[in-house]
Design an enzyme around this catalytic site. Structure first.
Site, PDB file in Angstrom:
ATOM      1  CE  LYS A 258      -5.766  -0.503  -3.290  1.00  0.00           C
ATOM      2  NZ  LYS A 258      -4.419   0.073  -3.456  1.00  0.00           N
ATOM      3  NE  ARG A 332       4.242  -3.262   1.939  1.00  0.00           N
ATOM      4  CZ  ARG A 332       4.581  -2.003   1.659  1.00  0.00           C
ATOM      5  NH1 ARG A 332       5.372  -1.327   2.484  1.00  0.00           N
ATOM      6  NH2 ARG A 332       4.139  -1.430   0.567  1.00  0.00           N
TER       7      ARG A 332
END
Length: 471
Positions: A258, A332
């Site tokens: 990120k 996820r």
């Protein structure tokens, strides 16, 4: 925590007196002296005090300060609780307060709001001045039946305790709240009657929780999967509800690193797990007569030489293979393994997972959490619980077309679509791990994990408590 007392007694002379009043209704002043009642009447006229929700007026000249507290026109529980949160700040520099409300329900909701408003997270501040600490130690509320109100309020205290616990977990820095520390803090909750099982890296590997193991490979802090169960109805074998929480204790993005700004809130990428764990704590404190099981996956997503690489294929707990095309789409993965583990090992027909997957936060901001579900009745139950708790949900579609986007050429599925930016495919990914007959809902709480001050909001604990009680 602030002490809350219900009493029939009149206030002591030096205690701050709070009169909670609605718009267009006279104030309750019977417990005041004639002089104080006159002071209140005059102050209301002179200040044109309308008692709008959250407004207040200090009145001086009696034996102690009197606070007129506006409740507005609405006696709804959430409105009163919100006024109670503001009342804490009004009383910040007072040691004791005596509160008079129109009825017991309003008194309890005000007290609950004050408890919620009293939360702070300042353990790491070393330069805090004395006047920055509250002096408020006790509030007393005038009621007719002390024993009844004291007993009923225990449920509110349990909720406040759980919300504070959720917030504390989320506000801790990742250097302290590693997966191991988090796991053993959950284990400590066994004193409440919860059953807690910890799966360390060896157990995760042996049991085949391959997605959890893959996400955690890049961190020196090893992963844990924690299974919690509460049997409030031991005569029943099955579980009434299953809960799953995403617990990424820090998310750097892995090798899909990120930006610096994108990492600022990533110590809170375990908010889903914190909410689930805190909700289980409340269930135990309230002795809810339901059977509930929870699974939380606790990892760090870091980019060292062992980290999962782009193009790697990993095998989930249920045997499904996943092509990893983005290491920052890790939430996820660990939620999917937890869902598969729960369905295989526990008899539970309804499962709700909470996660910060970022599916809809840009759309709904901090007003609604996103709700996805494969069952209409469960959807209605969750939306109703959200309305009652004040933690609102917005139902969003699930469609097979999204599942087509994550079909892989080299594995069963891939963790992101290629050439498209449909974030909703994170839910389609999870849906691939739901067995036929399982009623399932996913709640994305990304946009609601923070309050206005930048600390944890504790969102979801009240919501799940309403769901549990309504089963």
């Amino acid at each position: 925590m602030l002490e809350v007392i219900f009493t029939k007694d009149e206030p002591l002379k030096d205690v701050v007196k709070v009169i909670a009043m609605f718009e267009d209704k006279p104030a309750t002043v019977e417990f005041l002296s004639t002089k104080e009642a006159k002071l209140v009447e005059t102050a209301i006229i002179q200040a044109n005090f309308e008692a709008k929700a959250g407004d207040y007026l200090n009145v001086y000249g009696g034996t102690s300060k009197i606070v007129l507290l506006g409740l507005g026109k609405n006696d709804d529980d959430l409105n009163i609780q919100g006024v109670g949160e503001k009342l804490f700040n009004i009383l910040f520099n007072d040691e004791n307060a005596y509160i008079v409300a129109e009825n017991d329900q309003i008194a309890q909701n005000l007290a609950y709001g004050v408890l919620l408003g009293s939360y702070s997270f300042d353990k790491y501040k070393t330069e805090k001045k004395d006047d920055e600490y509250t002096k408020l130690e006790q509030i007393s509320l005038k009621v007719d039946d002390v024993e009844k109100n004291t007993e009923e309020f225990k449920s509110y205290v349990a909720m406040a305790n759980g919300i504070r616990y959720c917030k504390d977990l989320c506000n801790e820095p990742a250097s302290y709240l590693t997966p191991e520390v988090f796991a053993y803090d959950i284990k400590r909750l066994e004193y409440l009657g919860l059953d807690v099982e910890l799966l360390n890296l060896d157990a995760i590997h042996l049991k085949g929780l391959g997605l959890v193991e893959a996400v955690a490979k890049g961190s020196s802090n090893l992963p844990y999967v924690v299974i919690m169960s509460w049997r409030g109805n031991p005569e029943k074998n099955d579980y009434d509800l299953g809960l799953v929480g995403k617990g990424v204790c820090f998310d750097s993005g892995g090798v899909s690193l990120k930006s610096g700004g994108g990492m600022i809130e990533m110590k809170m990428d375990m908010t889903g797990a914190a909410c689930v764990v805190a909700s289980m704590k409340v269930a135990a404190l309230q002795r809810i007569r339901k059977n509930i099981v929870a699974v939380v996956s606790l990892v760090e997503n870091m980019p060292d030489g062992n980290a999962v690489k782009i193009g790697d294929i990993v095998t989930a707990y249920n045997g499904r293979t996943v092509e990893v095309l983005n290491a920052d789409a890790e939430g996820r993965l660990i939620v999917a393994d937890a869902l598969a583990y729960m369905q295989k090992n526990f008899k539970v027909s309804k499962i709700v997972d909470l996660a910060t997957l970022g599916t809809i936060s840009a759309m709904f901001g901090n007003v609604y959490a996103g709700l996805f579900s494969n069952d209409e009745k469960l959807t209605k139950t969750l939306i109703a619980a959200g309305e009652k708790s004040g933690e609102k949900l917005w139902h969003l579609p699930m469609n097979e077309d999204y599942e087509k986007m994550i079909k892989s050429d080299v594995a069963d599925i891939k963790n992101i679509p290629t050439g498209q930016s449909a974030r909703i495919t994170s839910v389609a990914f999870l849906n691939k791990f739901i067995e036929k007959g399982t009623k399932w809902a996913h709640i994305d709480i990304s946009g609601l994990r923070l309050d206005k001050t930048g600390l944890s909001s504790g969102f979801g604990v009240k919501l799940l408590n309403e769901v549990m009680k309504g089963l």
